[in-house]
Write an enzyme that holds these catalytic residues in place. Sequence first.
Site, PDB file in Angstrom:
ATOM      1  N   CYS A   2      38.810 -20.934   4.850  1.00 47.58           N
ATOM      2  CA  CYS A   2      40.071 -20.334   4.777  1.00 47.58           C
ATOM      3  C   CYS A   2      40.034 -19.055   5.403  1.00 47.58           C
ATOM      4  O   CYS A   2      39.237 -18.321   5.185  1.00 47.58           O
ATOM      5  CB  CYS A   2      40.804 -20.584   3.569  1.00 47.58           C
ATOM      6  SG  CYS A   2      41.170 -22.237   3.160  1.00 47.58           S
ATOM      7  N   ARG A  27      35.012 -18.539  10.377  1.00 48.46           N
ATOM      8  CA  ARG A  27      34.832 -18.808   8.958  1.00 48.46           C
ATOM      9  C   ARG A  27      35.026 -20.322   8.775  1.00 48.46           C
ATOM     10  O   ARG A  27      34.522 -20.820   7.679  1.00 48.46           O
ATOM     11  CB  ARG A  27      36.109 -18.223   8.007  1.00 48.46           C
ATOM     12  CG  ARG A  27      35.810 -16.805   7.867  1.00 48.46           C
ATOM     13  CD  ARG A  27      37.235 -16.072   7.527  1.00 48.46           C
ATOM     14  NE  ARG A  27      37.257 -16.340   5.954  1.00 48.46           N
ATOM     15  CZ  ARG A  27      36.913 -15.584   4.969  1.00 48.46           C
ATOM     16  NH1 ARG A  27      36.379 -14.615   5.302  1.00 48.46           N
ATOM     17  NH2 ARG A  27      37.209 -15.845   3.935  1.00 48.46           N
ATOM     18  N   TRP A  73      41.061 -24.634   5.517  1.00 54.65           N
ATOM     19  CA  TRP A  73      39.966 -25.796   5.411  1.00 54.65           C
ATOM     20  C   TRP A  73      40.151 -26.523   4.423  1.00 54.65           C
ATOM     21  O   TRP A  73      40.365 -26.425   3.120  1.00 54.65           O
ATOM     22  CB  TRP A  73      38.416 -24.692   5.147  1.00 54.65           C
ATOM     23  CG  TRP A  73      37.402 -25.403   4.667  1.00 54.65           C
ATOM     24  CD1 TRP A  73      37.022 -25.836   3.489  1.00 54.65           C
ATOM     25  CD2 TRP A  73      36.238 -25.661   5.390  1.00 54.65           C
ATOM     26  NE1 TRP A  73      35.723 -26.478   3.449  1.00 54.65           N
ATOM     27  CE2 TRP A  73      35.450 -26.366   4.602  1.00 54.65           C
ATOM     28  CE3 TRP A  73      35.900 -25.515   6.985  1.00 54.65           C
ATOM     29  CZ2 TRP A  73      34.052 -26.728   5.326  1.00 54.65           C
ATOM     30  CZ3 TRP A  73      34.690 -25.902   7.355  1.00 54.65           C
ATOM     31  CH2 TRP A  73      33.874 -26.844   6.713  1.00 54.65           C
ATOM     32  N   ASN A  99      44.187 -18.335   0.134  1.00 53.80           N
ATOM     33  CA  ASN A  99      42.854 -18.704   0.262  1.00 53.80           C
ATOM     34  C   ASN A  99      42.393 -18.948  -1.373  1.00 53.80           C
ATOM     35  O   ASN A  99      42.605 -18.192  -2.120  1.00 53.80           O
ATOM     36  CB  ASN A  99      41.924 -17.665   0.523  1.00 53.80           C
ATOM     37  CG  ASN A  99      41.811 -17.321   1.842  1.00 53.80           C
ATOM     38  OD1 ASN A  99      42.733 -18.104   2.668  1.00 53.80           O
ATOM     39  ND2 ASN A  99      41.101 -16.286   2.300  1.00 53.80           N
ATOM     40  N   GLY A 100      41.557 -19.964  -1.476  1.00 59.74           N
ATOM     41  CA  GLY A 100      40.912 -20.371  -2.900  1.00 59.74           C
ATOM     42  C   GLY A 100      41.520 -21.407  -3.259  1.00 59.74           C
ATOM     43  O   GLY A 100      41.954 -22.371  -2.530  1.00 59.74           O
ATOM     44  N   GLU A 452      13.857 -21.702   6.644  1.00 58.38           N
ATOM     45  CA  GLU A 452      14.844 -21.171   7.579  1.00 58.38           C
ATOM     46  C   GLU A 452      14.955 -21.748   8.887  1.00 58.38           C
ATOM     47  O   GLU A 452      15.989 -21.843   9.515  1.00 58.38           O
ATOM     48  CB  GLU A 452      14.539 -19.515   7.493  1.00 58.38           C
ATOM     49  CG  GLU A 452      15.607 -18.836   8.208  1.00 58.38           C
ATOM     50  CD  GLU A 452      17.214 -18.897   7.815  1.00 58.38           C
ATOM     51  OE1 GLU A 452      17.266 -19.579   6.950  1.00 58.38           O
ATOM     52  OE2 GLU A 452      17.785 -18.485   8.680  1.00 58.38           O
ATOM     53  N   LYS A 456      18.161 -23.578  10.116  1.00 57.37           N
ATOM     54  CA  LYS A 456      18.793 -23.272  11.685  1.00 57.37           C
ATOM     55  C   LYS A 456      18.797 -24.210  12.601  1.00 57.37           C
ATOM     56  O   LYS A 456      19.817 -24.496  13.079  1.00 57.37           O
ATOM     57  CB  LYS A 456      17.979 -22.158  12.378  1.00 57.37           C
ATOM     58  CG  LYS A 456      18.144 -20.982  11.685  1.00 57.37           C
ATOM     59  CD  LYS A 456      19.637 -20.013  11.981  1.00 57.37           C
ATOM     60  CE  LYS A 456      20.336 -20.230  10.640  1.00 57.37           C
ATOM     61  NZ  LYS A 456      20.189 -19.361   9.322  1.00 57.37           N
ATOM     62  N   GLU A 459      21.468 -27.021  11.276  1.00 58.99           N
ATOM     63  CA  GLU A 459      22.788 -27.024  11.264  1.00 58.99           C
ATOM     64  C   GLU A 459      23.578 -26.718  12.421  1.00 58.99           C
ATOM     65  O   GLU A 459      24.654 -26.714  12.894  1.00 58.99           O
ATOM     66  CB  GLU A 459      23.149 -25.603  10.148  1.00 58.99           C
ATOM     67  CG  GLU A 459      22.612 -24.182  10.951  1.00 58.99           C
ATOM     68  CD  GLU A 459      23.100 -23.015   9.825  1.00 58.99           C
ATOM     69  OE1 GLU A 459      24.017 -23.180   9.210  1.00 58.99           O
ATOM     70  OE2 GLU A 459      22.256 -22.326   9.926  1.00 58.99           O
ATOM     71  N   HIS A 475       1.642 -35.043   0.603  1.00 60.06           N
ATOM     72  CA  HIS A 475       1.667 -35.595  -0.507  1.00 60.06           C
ATOM     73  C   HIS A 475       3.545 -36.451  -0.538  1.00 60.06           C
ATOM     74  O   HIS A 475       4.034 -36.514  -1.112  1.00 60.06           O
ATOM     75  CB  HIS A 475       2.209 -34.805  -1.586  1.00 60.06           C
ATOM     76  CG  HIS A 475       1.005 -33.995  -2.092  1.00 60.06           C
ATOM     77  ND1 HIS A 475      -0.030 -34.340  -2.677  1.00 60.06           N
ATOM     78  CD2 HIS A 475       0.482 -32.428  -1.754  1.00 60.06           C
ATOM     79  CE1 HIS A 475      -0.937 -33.650  -2.788  1.00 60.06           C
ATOM     80  NE2 HIS A 475      -0.756 -32.461  -2.057  1.00 60.06           N
ATOM     81  N   LYS A 574      31.673 -20.334   7.193  1.00 55.82           N
ATOM     82  CA  LYS A 574      30.677 -18.882   7.379  1.00 55.82           C
ATOM     83  C   LYS A 574      30.540 -18.519   5.893  1.00 55.82           C
ATOM     84  O   LYS A 574      29.480 -18.134   5.352  1.00 55.82           O
ATOM     85  CB  LYS A 574      31.418 -17.979   8.207  1.00 55.82           C
ATOM     86  CG  LYS A 574      30.529 -16.397   8.333  1.00 55.82           C
ATOM     87  CD  LYS A 574      29.211 -16.599   8.766  1.00 55.82           C
ATOM     88  CE  LYS A 574      28.405 -15.586   9.035  1.00 55.82           C
ATOM     89  NZ  LYS A 574      26.959 -15.926   9.351  1.00 55.82           N
TER      90      LYS A 574
HETATM   91  C1  F6R Z   1      22.955 -20.545   7.138  1.00 59.43           C
HETATM   92  C2  F6R Z   1      24.020 -20.030   6.494  1.00 59.43           C
HETATM   93  C3  F6R Z   1      24.160 -20.100   5.034  1.00 59.43           C
HETATM   94  C4  F6R Z   1      24.105 -18.839   4.132  1.00 59.43           C
HETATM   95  C5  F6R Z   1      24.733 -19.242   2.645  1.00 59.43           C
HETATM   96  C6  F6R Z   1      24.877 -17.829   1.863  1.00 59.43           C
HETATM   97  O1  F6R Z   1      22.972 -20.252   8.370  1.00 59.43           O
HETATM   98  O2  F6R Z   1      24.414 -19.027   6.854  1.00 59.43           O
HETATM   99  O3  F6R Z   1      23.077 -20.987   4.505  1.00 59.43           O
HETATM  100  O4  F6R Z   1      23.179 -18.120   4.128  1.00 59.43           O
HETATM  101  O5  F6R Z   1      25.953 -19.817   2.779  1.00 59.43           O
HETATM  102  O6  F6R Z   1      25.679 -16.974   2.519  1.00 59.43           O
HETATM  103  P1  F6R Z   1      25.840 -15.441   2.098  1.00 59.43           P
HETATM  104  O7  F6R Z   1      24.461 -14.832   2.400  1.00 59.43           O
HETATM  105  O8  F6R Z   1      27.042 -14.829   2.452  1.00 59.43           O
HETATM  106  O9  F6R Z   1      25.636 -15.691   0.680  1.00 59.43           O
END
Ligand code: F6R
Length: 579
Positions: A2, A27, A73, A99-100, A452, A456, A459, A475, A574
């Site tokens: 949102c 976002r 959202w 928002n919220g 990580e 990436k 996603e 395992h 985001k």
């Molecule tokens: C992956 C990604 C998410 C954030 C997670 C935490 O690419 O962006 O996994 O890392 O939502 O976000 P922050 O760092 O803002 O707490």
Amino acid sequence: MCGIVGYTGYRPAAPIVVEGLKKLEYRGYDSFGVAAKNNDMSIDCYKRQGRISEAEKAASMLKGTMGIGHTRWATHGVPNDVNAHPHYDCRKRIAVVHNGIIENYAELKRGLVSRGHSFSSDTDTEVIAHLLEEVYTGDLFKAMKAILPKLSGSYALLVMAEGDDRIIAARESSPLVLGFGDGEMFAASDMTPLLDHTERMMFLEDGDIAVLSPDNARVFSGDTEVTRKVELIDWSVGDAKRGGFKHFMLKEIYEQPHVFSDTIRSVETVPDGLARCKGAMVVACGTSYHAGMVFKYLLEEACHIPVRLELGSEFKYFTPPVTELVIGITQSGETADTLAALKKAKAHNCPTLAITNVLGSTVTRIADETLYMRAGPEISVAATKSFIAELAVLMQCVNHLSGGKFSEEIFRANRAVEEVLLLDLSTAVQTCNGADHIFFVGRGPFYAVALEGALKMKEISYIHAEGYAAGEIKHGPFALLSPKTPVVAICMPGSTYGVMVSNIKEMKARGTPVVVIGAGGDDELAAIADVYIGLPKGGLMEEVLMTTVVLQLLAYRTADSLGRDIDKPRNLAKSVTVE
Ligand code: F6R
């Protein structure tokens, strides 16, 4: 998740609000809407499901110099035109964007319905408009003060009403920033929509109600008028533009060498809490959790300070014994799970440290101390430069705590990252883009890098990818290895090199194609690999950075070859501001 934007000034509000909403698209959203106040003071509204680009013109046509807007959202009620914000009271005299989540909305709604209100949407937000309707007599600020204590949950709110020429903003556990122009006032859920208009910004705090007019903003906490600092923000408008790159994600990957250097330079000392600690616990989510994992390996190895790692979303619901320094890593500073974990740590009287990219974000108000990264705005949903910036903060802390042992390495590391940006990964991309499943493996800090890399990949490419500690593959996951399931293995020189080579051979023996990332010039290793990516020589920290960047690029190029919507992957937001 949102986004909200508000404007009051001398220019037509709707186009400014719509432009602002476009800046918040990153976002994540499924519908959007705008309300503007006509000169005759009545409120018009345009809202619909779908992308802003599909209806930008229609939304921008609304008349008036005061407006509020929203990207939604869906949480309560499916994504459709009716559930999109703004929401109205029965007589359409009051418009609300939010928002919220209003946790007690069902109970409030029952009461409102029994008192004769009729609801148009399934949202929690609509109760706010109807509650206001019951008490509003021409002073919207007074009405807001009266109804806010009835709400439980989280909100960043912007509200307009016929008969009052002010926008009222309120915040509780959901970010809200005000922007000060000349004869114009802006509000938004984060700084990005405001960068085009002003560098003077104010971050509201929980419990604040702000009264916005073109010339000023007055902020109240309870009955008291309070002063909140106006900060000068040095993020440039260009930082939030794509600047010739096909995607924000690629631009942000290419920004990493200078983001790393800038951040390293900005962390001049270690905060007291960290300097004193005999042990630390990291709480974080997603990519930030992986940064915490790298930190654990580096700090334990270099300084023998034990580091525990907890997912924010888990820590909140359980009570592991905790007495040490708790470090919350969150680039946005708004991730609900990480914030909740830090609050819990505070309730246990633990000292707390926040690591974040966003000045004034909620985490900075919870933690005792804050270290900032210097990544600038990150627009792509997939975190890249913020991860590198988190690593920069954490690596510099390890460096300081170890008496400067890594100074030489971290001050030259940007060059290593630059070299990696030039690598040709096309054969590795071909190995990955036809697969349904990919494993990423490594050991020690490279296990965190593998996690990580897998995150990436999944996603943005939508290929199922799993990060594993290399030794764990036999395992269980061995059962899944096949010629159609490639493995990406990180095998850098060092204490785990020999055992990694054995692991790679074991996987090869199952017919699995293996993409190996190792040291340049390691011909023996290259001969075992199906695809070999040789990296320049460097210390452990440089290797962590270089391997990370390779995996970011591999995910990006793979997703791009599959034609994915890289900057806005499906179902993702985001900033995850709900638990
Ligand atoms: C992956 C990604 C998410 C954030 C997670 C935490 O690419 O962006 O996994 O890392 O939502 O976000 P922050 O760092 O803002 O707490």
